[in-house]
Design a protein around this motif. Structure first.
Motif, PDB file in Angstrom:
ATOM      1  N   ARG A  23       0.734  -0.326  -3.572  1.00 22.86           N
ATOM      2  CA  ARG A  23       1.081  -0.265  -2.153  1.00 22.86           C
ATOM      3  C   ARG A  23       0.529   1.006  -1.521  1.00 22.86           C
ATOM      4  N   ALA A  24       0.646   2.118  -2.239  1.00 25.82           N
ATOM      5  CA  ALA A  24       0.138   3.391  -1.709  1.00 25.82           C
ATOM      6  C   ALA A  24      -1.379   3.341  -1.538  1.00 25.82           C
ATOM      7  N   LEU A  25      -2.071   2.767  -2.511  1.00 19.83           N
ATOM      8  CA  LEU A  25      -3.534   2.706  -2.448  1.00 19.83           C
ATOM      9  C   LEU A  25      -4.022   1.693  -1.422  1.00 19.83           C
ATOM     10  N   SER A  26      -3.183   0.730  -1.080  1.00 20.81           N
ATOM     11  CA  SER A  26      -3.585  -0.245  -0.061  1.00 20.81           C
ATOM     12  C   SER A  26      -3.604   0.387   1.328  1.00 20.81           C
ATOM     13  N   MET A  27      -2.898   1.508   1.481  1.00 20.59           N
ATOM     14  CA  MET A  27      -2.852   2.187   2.777  1.00 20.59           C
ATOM     15  C   MET A  27      -4.024   3.141   2.956  1.00 20.59           C
ATOM     16  N   ARG A  28      -4.398   3.853   1.894  1.00 19.03           N
ATOM     17  CA  ARG A  28      -5.552   4.759   1.963  1.00 19.03           C
ATOM     18  C   ARG A  28      -5.934   5.190   0.558  1.00 19.03           C
ATOM     19  N   ALA A  29      -7.167   5.656   0.428  1.00 23.32           N
ATOM     20  CA  ALA A  29      -7.633   6.154  -0.869  1.00 23.32           C
ATOM     21  C   ALA A  29      -6.871   7.424  -1.229  1.00 23.32           C
ATOM     22  N   ARG A  30      -6.649   7.620  -2.498  1.00 25.42           N
ATOM     23  CA  ARG A  30      -5.939   8.802  -2.977  1.00 25.42           C
ATOM     24  C   ARG A  30      -6.518   9.239  -4.311  1.00 25.42           C
ATOM     25  N   SER A  31      -6.192  10.462  -4.690  1.00 27.29           N
ATOM     26  CA  SER A  31      -6.584  10.956  -6.007  1.00 27.29           C
ATOM     27  C   SER A  31      -5.499  10.598  -7.016  1.00 27.29           C
ATOM     28  N   ARG A  32      -5.835  10.746  -8.287  1.00 27.21           N
ATOM     29  CA  ARG A  32      -4.856  10.487  -9.341  1.00 27.21           C
ATOM     30  C   ARG A  32      -3.634  11.390  -9.160  1.00 27.21           C
ATOM     31  N   GLY A  33      -3.886  12.665  -8.878  1.00 30.46           N
ATOM     32  CA  GLY A  33      -2.777  13.600  -8.697  1.00 30.46           C
ATOM     33  C   GLY A  33      -1.889  13.231  -7.527  1.00 30.46           C
ATOM     34  N   GLN A  34      -2.493  12.748  -6.443  1.00 30.86           N
ATOM     35  CA  GLN A  34      -1.705  12.341  -5.277  1.00 30.86           C
ATOM     36  C   GLN A  34      -0.837  11.130  -5.591  1.00 30.86           C
ATOM     37  N   ILE A  35      -1.380  10.191  -6.359  1.00 34.17           N
ATOM     38  CA  ILE A  35      -0.600   9.008  -6.729  1.00 34.17           C
ATOM     39  C   ILE A  35       0.580   9.409  -7.610  1.00 34.17           C
ATOM     40  N   ILE A  36       0.325  10.273  -8.575  1.00 37.40           N
ATOM     41  CA  ILE A  36       1.411  10.728  -9.453  1.00 37.40           C
ATOM     42  C   ILE A  36       2.495  11.423  -8.633  1.00 37.40           C
ATOM     43  N   GLU A  37       2.078  12.280  -7.723  1.00 39.49           N
ATOM     44  CA  GLU A  37       3.026  12.992  -6.862  1.00 39.49           C
ATOM     45  C   GLU A  37       3.826  12.008  -6.010  1.00 39.49           C
ATOM     46  N   SER A  38       3.150  11.009  -5.451  1.00 40.49           N
ATOM     47  CA  SER A  38       3.812  10.010  -4.618  1.00 40.49           C
ATOM     48  C   SER A  38       4.841   9.219  -5.424  1.00 40.49           C
ATOM     49  N   LEU A  39       4.472   8.821  -6.631  1.00 38.76           N
ATOM     50  CA  LEU A  39       5.389   8.038  -7.468  1.00 38.76           C
ATOM     51  C   LEU A  39       6.604   8.870  -7.878  1.00 38.76           C
ATOM     52  N   MET A  40       6.386  10.131  -8.166  1.00 37.29           N
ATOM     53  CA  MET A  40       7.514  10.983  -8.552  1.00 37.29           C
ATOM     54  C   MET A  40       8.467  11.192  -7.379  1.00 37.29           C
ATOM     55  N   ARG A  41       7.915  11.249  -6.158  1.00 39.29           N
ATOM     56  CA  ARG A  41       8.793  11.361  -4.985  1.00 39.29           C
ATOM     57  C   ARG A  41       9.653  10.111  -4.825  1.00 39.29           C
ATOM     58  N   LYS A  42       9.154   8.985  -5.324  1.00 38.72           N
ATOM     59  CA  LYS A  42       9.917   7.740  -5.241  1.00 38.72           C
ATOM     60  C   LYS A  42      10.936   7.612  -6.373  1.00 38.72           C
ATOM     61  N   GLY A  43      10.989   8.614  -7.236  1.00 39.67           N
ATOM     62  CA  GLY A  43      11.994   8.607  -8.287  1.00 39.67           C
ATOM     63  C   GLY A  43      11.493   8.241  -9.668  1.00 39.67           C
ATOM     64  N   HIS A  44      10.205   7.951  -9.807  1.00 41.45           N
ATOM     65  CA  HIS A  44       9.658   7.655 -11.127  1.00 41.45           C
ATOM     66  C   HIS A  44       9.491   8.954 -11.916  1.00 41.45           C
ATOM     67  N   GLY A  45       9.719   8.895 -13.210  1.00 47.81           N
ATOM     68  CA  GLY A  45       9.498  10.056 -14.058  1.00 47.81           C
ATOM     69  C   GLY A  45       8.010  10.346 -14.201  1.00 47.81           C
ATOM     70  N   ARG A  46       7.685  11.582 -14.603  1.00 52.19           N
ATOM     71  CA  ARG A  46       6.270  11.952 -14.714  1.00 52.19           C
ATOM     72  C   ARG A  46       5.526  11.061 -15.703  1.00 52.19           C
ATOM     73  N   THR A  47       6.132  10.779 -16.852  1.00 54.35           N
ATOM     74  CA  THR A  47       5.447   9.961 -17.857  1.00 54.35           C
ATOM     75  C   THR A  47       5.114   8.580 -17.304  1.00 54.35           C
TER      76      THR A  47
END
Length: 226
Positions: free
Chosen positions: A81-105
């Motif tokens: 869903r995040a990538l469907s809105m705009r291109a992102r880097s791997r680090g940005q995706i990880i950061e976005s997922l962690m903000r949503k409550g997912h663990g780092r792993t």
């Protein structure tokens, strides 16, 4: 309650997997039902890899594995869903997922999956970001590397991408072009010294090294008076 919701109950004595039901709105995913509760939503490949089947004993170990798999599936969907809105880097995706409550792993595993299927490519993303910045206005190495760092691009890759982009340009010409463009916006009442200081600082903020800043200032304002 959405199909992605998890109902994590503690395994009860003698509990078994009662049903594995394809979702009506997405048959590629299945609801895992234990007793009267839906424990998790998995995709078919996860069901197979976990060896899940109706009647399987619902142990603490199996529950943990299922919940981890369900969490990863949700992280992958959030990443898509995040990538469907705009291109992102791997680090940005990880950061976005962690903000949503997912663990780092889990976030890193989801990002790895996006990379493996070609939806995440830090090099391509960095090259695009540098092209866009240079198309907007000339910039030097320091600014471009800093911009990529803000986008969670690793330092080594950032330096490599920026070096390749700037190798195709004339840094001195860029600094002079930008300096002349900026100087035209200065108030005519500004003193020569003040104008030179402001222009030098502006070029430095755009990432040019001191030598190129001086050349830009001299080309735009002369060596002495404006």
């Amino acid at each position: 309650m959405s199909d992605d919701a998890l109902f994590e109950g503690a395994p009860g004595a003698g509990e078994v997997v009662k049903a594995i039901r394809p979702l009506k709105n997405d048959p590629s995913r299945c609801a895992v039902v234990v007793g009267r509760r839906k424990e998790a939503t998995l995709d078919r490949s996860q069901v197979e890899s976990l060896g899940l089947c109706v009647g399987a004993a619902w142990t603490a170990e199996l529950a943990e594995r299922v919940h981890e798999a369900a969490g990863l599936l949700k992280a992958k969907r959030d990443a898509l869903r995040a990538l469907s809105m705009r291109a992102r880097s791997r680090g940005q995706i990880i950061e976005s997922l962690m903000r949503k409550g997912h663990g780092r792993t889990t976030a890193e595993a989801a990002a790895d999956h996006m990379t493996s299927i070609g939806l995440l490519d830090d090099r391509a993303y960095a090259e695009m970001a540098v092209r866009d910045e240079l198309a907007r206005k000339p910039a030097g190495r320091m600014l471009l590397v800093s911009k990529l760092a803000q986008k969670k691009i690793g330092r080594e890759l950032a330096e490599e991408v920026v070096a390749a982009a700037l190798a195709e340009r004339d840094g001195e010409s860029d600094a002079i072009e930008l300096a002349k463009r900026r100087a035209r916006t200065f108030d005519s009442r500004l003193s020569s010294d003040a104008a030179r200081r402001r222009l030098f600082a502006y070029l430095a903020r755009r990432g040019f090294d001191p030598q190129l800043c001086r050349r830009g200032v001299e080309a735009a304002l002369g060596r002495g008076e404006r």
